[in-house]
Write an enzyme that holds these catalytic residues in place. Structure first.
Site, mmCIF file in Angstrom:
data_model
loop_
_atom_site.group_PDB
_atom_site.id
_atom_site.type_symbol
_atom_site.label_atom_id
_atom_site.label_comp_id
_atom_site.label_asym_id
_atom_site.label_seq_id
_atom_site.Cartn_x
_atom_site.Cartn_y
_atom_site.Cartn_z
ATOM 1 N N LYS A 152 0.870 -1.188 0.000
ATOM 2 C CA LYS A 152 0.000 0.000 0.000
ATOM 3 C C LYS A 152 0.901 1.231 0.000
ATOM 4 O O LYS A 152 1.118 1.885 1.018
ATOM 5 C CB LYS A 152 -0.931 -0.036 1.222
ATOM 6 C CG LYS A 152 -2.144 0.853 1.071
ATOM 7 C CD LYS A 152 -3.185 0.509 2.111
ATOM 8 C CE LYS A 152 -4.264 1.553 2.193
ATOM 9 N NZ LYS A 152 -5.016 1.771 0.963
HETATM 10 N N1 PMP Z 1 -7.704 -2.469 -2.658
HETATM 11 C C1 PMP Z 1 -7.197 -1.229 -2.708
HETATM 12 C C2 PMP Z 1 -6.473 -0.797 -3.924
HETATM 13 C C3 PMP Z 1 -7.346 -0.357 -1.615
HETATM 14 O O1 PMP Z 1 -6.845 0.872 -1.654
HETATM 15 C C4 PMP Z 1 -8.066 -0.802 -0.480
HETATM 16 C C5 PMP Z 1 -8.272 0.132 0.687
HETATM 17 N N2 PMP Z 1 -7.210 0.043 1.616
HETATM 18 C C6 PMP Z 1 -8.577 -2.110 -0.467
HETATM 19 C C7 PMP Z 1 -8.380 -2.916 -1.582
HETATM 20 C C8 PMP Z 1 -9.316 -2.657 0.729
HETATM 21 O O2 PMP Z 1 -8.414 -2.932 1.767
HETATM 22 P P1 PMP Z 1 -8.856 -2.813 3.299
HETATM 23 O O3 PMP Z 1 -9.992 -3.757 3.493
HETATM 24 O O4 PMP Z 1 -7.652 -3.228 4.070
HETATM 25 O O5 PMP Z 1 -9.245 -1.403 3.537
#
Ligand code: PMP
Length: 302
Positions: A152
């Site tokens: 991320k």
């Molecule tokens: N995919 C992407 C590209 C994201 O930015 C997010 C948000 N963090 C998610 C999936 C979902 O991840 P999470 O459930 O950890 O928020």
């Protein structure tokens, strides 16, 4: 109320919270971040978010100057200082202040860490009741061999280009395919189908962010006895699925009822999606790291 923002160990009013124009997070998107949520006085899956942050930092050879415990306390203290019990938390670690070249070794002062906590901005409630319409965007998800979507990173231009396509179409979310044409994820959420009596979600090998909400939904499905598999699929499987939904920290679980003009199932949120939404809501209310209890109470009431 003016929010207090944590920057490198200090709390400063939001209006004064700033970082250098020479910070490589700004100049190059060189850094990692997390979006975390607090519900009802507790931070949901805080350790899982921190683990993903530290793993992502490791992947880009960025050494976070705080221990996990210090970072956990930083998040909790930011919530306490802002008196927030339901909040969205943005945790950012950049490579720090360097020169105008790419070389991260020139970032002498070490990484910049900041934490913002604020009220959560949600999709309007009607989208949870009626479901979202999606399009598949032309922009493909980053190649894992180039910028691995599992990290991320602050470099979100891939997702932003996809989001621009989505908003130009007058919609809120869109599906991104990987370089081979398999469905990867939405621009800021993971994707699930319910089809042939099982839940299906793309495996991490497709090139996705391994969502914390995705993991929670997989756990809930197992508890409910709903078969769940991580399997590659193309767009046709989405069009012909019985149910489809997206998962993410901000969106939680949101039903999808139309993709590229094809109605999904009956065109309304399906029973499995609704059941998972309900169970997820209960989970967020009952689980998490307490914001207040991290500090020892000063004394017992007599
Ligand atoms: N995919 C992407 C590209 C994201 O930015 C997010 C948000 N963090 C998610 C999936 C979902 O991840 P999470 O459930 O950890 O928020």
């Amino acid at each position: 109320m003016d929010r207090l923002v944590y920057i490198d160990g200090r709390f400063v009013p939001a209006a004064e919270a700033s970082i250098s124009v020479f910070d490589h997070g700004l100049l190059y998107g060189d850094g990692v971040f997390e979006g975390i949520r607090a519900y009802n006085g507790r931070v949901f899956r805080l350790d899982e978010h921190l683990k993903r942050l530290y793993n992502g930092a490791k992947a880009i050879l960025l050494e976070i100057p705080l221990s996990l415990d210090e970072m956990r306390e930083g998040v909790l203290e930011t919530l306490r200082r802002n008196q927030l019990s339901d909040a969205y938390i943005r945790l950012v670690v950049t490579r720090g202040v360097g020169d105008l070249g790419l070389d991260p070794r020139k970032c002498h002062g070490g990484p910049t860490v900041f934490i913002i906590a604020d009220a959560i901005e949600l999709y309007p409630p009607e989208f949870y009741e009626r479901g979202l319409e999606l399009i598949t965007v032309v922009t493909r998800r980053n190649l894992p061999e180039a910028i691995n979507p599992a990290v991320k990173s602050l470099n979100y231009l891939n997702n932003i280009l996809a989001k621009i396509e989505v908003t130009r179409a007058g919609l809120l979310e869109g599906l991104m395919l990987n370089h081979e044409g398999y469905v990867a994820e939405a621009t800021g959420d993971n994707v699930f189908l319910y089809t042939g009596g099982r839940l299906v979600t793309p495996p991490t090998s497709v090139g996705i962010l391994e969502g914390i909400t995705r993991a929670a939904v997989i756990e809930l499905a197992r508890e409910l006895g709903i078969p769940i598999v991580e399997e590659r699929f193309a767009r046709l499987s989405v069009y012909t699925s019985d149910e489809c939904f997206l998962t993410g920290t901000a969106a939680e679980i949101i039903p999808v009822v139309m993709v590229d003009g094809r109605k999904i199932g009956e065109g309304v949120p399906g029973p499995i999606t609704k059941q998972l939404m309900e169970r997820f809501r209960a989970l967020t209310m009952n689980e998490g790291v307490p914001i207040a209890l991290a500090r020892e109470p000063q004394g017992r009431p007599v």
